[in-house]
Every structure is written in C-alpha cells, then in structure tokens.
Design a protein around this motif. Structure first.
Motif, short mmCIF file in Angstrom:
data_model
loop_
_atom_site.label_atom_id
_atom_site.label_comp_id
_atom_site.label_asym_id
_atom_site.label_seq_id
_atom_site.Cartn_x
_atom_site.Cartn_y
_atom_site.Cartn_z
N ASP A 247 30.78 25.15 49.85
CA ASP A 247 31.61 26.04 50.66
C ASP A 247 33.02 25.81 50.13
N ILE A 248 33.41 26.60 49.13
CA ILE A 248 34.60 26.30 48.33
C ILE A 248 35.63 27.41 48.46
N GLN A 249 36.89 27.02 48.60
CA GLN A 249 38.01 27.95 48.53
C GLN A 249 39.27 27.16 48.22
N GLN B 248 42.64 30.55 40.91
CA GLN B 248 43.15 30.49 39.54
C GLN B 248 42.00 30.51 38.53
N MET B 249 40.94 29.76 38.80
CA MET B 249 39.83 29.68 37.86
C MET B 249 39.08 31.00 37.77
N THR B 250 38.84 31.65 38.91
CA THR B 250 38.03 32.87 38.93
C THR B 250 38.83 34.13 38.68
N GLY B 251 40.15 34.07 38.96
CA GLY B 251 40.96 35.28 38.90
C GLY B 251 40.72 36.19 40.10
#
Length: 148
Positions: A35-37, A43-46
């Motif tokens: 459960d990530i945010q 920044q990593m995913t854009g």
C-alpha cells in the motif's frame, strides 16, 4: 548480483486477480503486500498522486524469495480492453505444468478464458510438447505448456 526479480501486472481489481493466480495457477502469498504512496512514487512513475495497492506472489516451482509476480492496482489507471498474442510488448506469462488440459480447466473454472486451441507439437530434435494460450480474468495472456 544480477538476477530476474519479478514481473508486474497492473490489474483493474488487484484482489480478484491475486485470487485468480492463487486459485488457478498455484501462486502463493508470501506476506509481501503493498500500500504505497508518496513523492518518491510520483517521481518514479511520473503519475501525480500515485497510490498502489497489491501483492507479490511467489511463482510456482520457486521458494519464497524470487521470482515473484507483482499484482498491483493504481487509484487512477489507463485501461484498454484488448490483449493480442501478436501485440508488441510483453505478450504473455508462461507456466510449465504437468497437465495442460487439467490446468486449462482450472483456469476456466476460475473465470479465465481460452485463446486458440490446445495443440501437441513435435520439434525437429524429437522433443514433444503440449501448448495452449489462455487468459486470466482480466484478459492477460497465459501460455500453458508441458514437455515430454
């Protein structure tokens, strides 16, 4: 070190797809839920305000370290409704199984589908194999194979 770590599927419904892979294809939970945010994920995913939930599943035939199948859902996703065997990009996940016909029945019973026909092939070197393309509950293509 250099090794393959995981493959990722972005699911419309991660919980349902995780259950499918555990039920139909013998993947197993290893306690790696996510459960990530946060800024680093944006920044990593854009993807602004990215939020990912899901789980890493141990692939059948491996220990609980690697490789895994990572099944995630984003709060906001881009969806398409078509997967094709001959589409550019990663086309399918292949599972070597003891009995292709029986595994296909399990895939179908769990809500998956079948593409094309189950075939038996003999290679020039005499090796024999059974193959079928199937699909998970979200249309991602699976190859089931057995070698004699």
């Amino acid at each position: 070190m250099f090794r393959f770590a995981h493959a990722n599927i972005i699911a419309k419904d991660a919980a349902k797809l995780i259950d499918f892979y555990k039920t139909a294809l013998q993947c197993k939970s290893i306690g790696e839920t996510r459960d990530i945010q946060g800024d680093w994920l944006d920044q990593m995913t854009g993807v602004p305000n990215a939020h990912i939930v899901g789980e890493h599943l141990c692939l059948p035939g491996y220990d609980d370290k690697h490789p895994t199948l990572e099944i995630f859902s984003y709060d906001s996703m881009v969806t398409t409704n078509h997967h094709a065997v001959n589409q550019c990009g990663i086309a399918h996940l292949a599972f070597e199984v003891d009995d292709v016909e029986q595994t296909l029945k399990q895939v179908l019973a769990a809500g998956g589908g079948q593409l094309g026909e189950l075939v038996h092939a003999t290679y020039a070197d005499g090796r024999k194999a059974t193959f079928v393309y199937a699909a998970d509950i979200e249309g991602n293509i699976l190859e089931l194979q057995s070698w004699n």
